[in-house]
Write an enzyme that holds these catalytic residues in place. Sequence first.
Site, PDB file in Angstrom:
ATOM      1  N   HIS A 203       0.867  -1.187   0.000  1.00 37.47           N
ATOM      2  CA  HIS A 203       0.000   0.000   0.000  1.00 37.47           C
ATOM      3  C   HIS A 203       0.898   1.229   0.000  1.00 37.47           C
ATOM      4  O   HIS A 203       1.553   1.530   0.998  1.00 37.47           O
ATOM      5  CB  HIS A 203      -0.896  -0.015   1.245  1.00 37.47           C
ATOM      6  CG  HIS A 203      -1.763   1.201   1.376  1.00 37.47           C
ATOM      7  ND1 HIS A 203      -3.040   1.242   0.877  1.00 37.47           N
ATOM      8  CD2 HIS A 203      -1.530   2.410   1.948  1.00 37.47           C
ATOM      9  CE1 HIS A 203      -3.565   2.440   1.141  1.00 37.47           C
ATOM     10  NE2 HIS A 203      -2.672   3.157   1.780  1.00 37.47           N
ATOM     11  N   CYS A 236      -4.046   9.769   5.104  1.00 40.37           N
ATOM     12  CA  CYS A 236      -4.500   9.433   6.458  1.00 40.37           C
ATOM     13  C   CYS A 236      -4.737  10.700   7.266  1.00 40.37           C
ATOM     14  O   CYS A 236      -3.823  11.513   7.418  1.00 40.37           O
ATOM     15  CB  CYS A 236      -3.454   8.555   7.154  1.00 40.37           C
ATOM     16  SG  CYS A 236      -3.884   8.172   8.871  1.00 40.37           S
ATOM     17  N   ASN A 245      -2.828   8.613  -2.277  1.00 37.69           N
ATOM     18  CA  ASN A 245      -2.364   7.280  -2.624  1.00 37.69           C
ATOM     19  C   ASN A 245      -1.713   7.307  -4.004  1.00 37.69           C
ATOM     20  O   ASN A 245      -1.891   8.253  -4.783  1.00 37.69           O
ATOM     21  CB  ASN A 245      -3.552   6.314  -2.670  1.00 37.69           C
ATOM     22  CG  ASN A 245      -4.154   6.052  -1.317  1.00 37.69           C
ATOM     23  OD1 ASN A 245      -3.748   5.144  -0.613  1.00 37.69           O
ATOM     24  ND2 ASN A 245      -5.140   6.853  -0.931  1.00 37.69           N
TER      25      ASN A 245
END
Length: 303
Positions: A203, A236, A245
């Site tokens: 990730h 986040c 991302n």
Amino acid sequence: MTAVLRDVTLRDGLQLTGKVLPTERKVDIVRRLLALGVPELEIGSMARPDLVPPMANTMELVAALTPDELQRCWLWVATPRHVEKAAAVGVRNFQYCLSVSDAHNKANIGRTAEDSVAAMPDAVRIAREAGGAVQLCLATSFTCPFDGPVDPERVLAIANDPRTAGAADIVLADTLGQAHPAQVSALVSAVRERTPERRIVFHGHDTWGMGVANTLAAIAAGATMVDGSLGGLGGCPFAPGASGNTASEDILFATRPDWFAPTTLAALVGLTEDLLAELGEPNRSRTAAGARSKAEAFEWVVR
């Protein structure tokens, strides 16, 4: 070079937007992505809606999807109670998340990493009783916004702790996007060698421009699933310095899975542009920008 893409737009992508997409809009996004061939999705979380408002209608989204659709969808959870509540409405794929760094785990989940590890066997038991599967997601696997660099041995210790043995997969998260390809390659290789029976998921975030490079390094080192979000949306809310991302479009253009074609990219670009306009967010995908260029002799340009 192949790996399964999991699009995380509806969870990690939406977290920082501050807006709640209507349930029917989320359902539409899920179904359009699955129809295009995206193998797996992360569709929401059990985080408290007062802390992460965009996740407020996650249970309504789950209830609107079919069991077959839910088989390709993952939900973020952090406690056994989260698993219990999600399983009751049909969730079967659970991403049990904790931070390798205590400081971030306390900021994100409100407890120490040890507390999260200690609770994991109950989470796995509840998931298995419902016929589900659990991933162990290790946030801040590389750096922490509060404590700085994270010792790889701490990642390996949690991955090999007997209490986390019930996880079929291990997600290594570059939460801040500060890792570089050599780091990613080394950690993925180490986890693969020490826990060879598990699928490794990477990730990544693109904060420092290394999102695609890190993703490719992870795949080369043995990761068989990688996360991305439409247009690079996300970050986040409990990690200062975290940004979007790695863009799903960029990952797909780099890895070229069999199901991905110029027509698929065109549909993704259109979906992304509509969604980001709705949210008032920028499009960070370089592939999407290229697809809108005037290089019309290139088959991937959207006409």
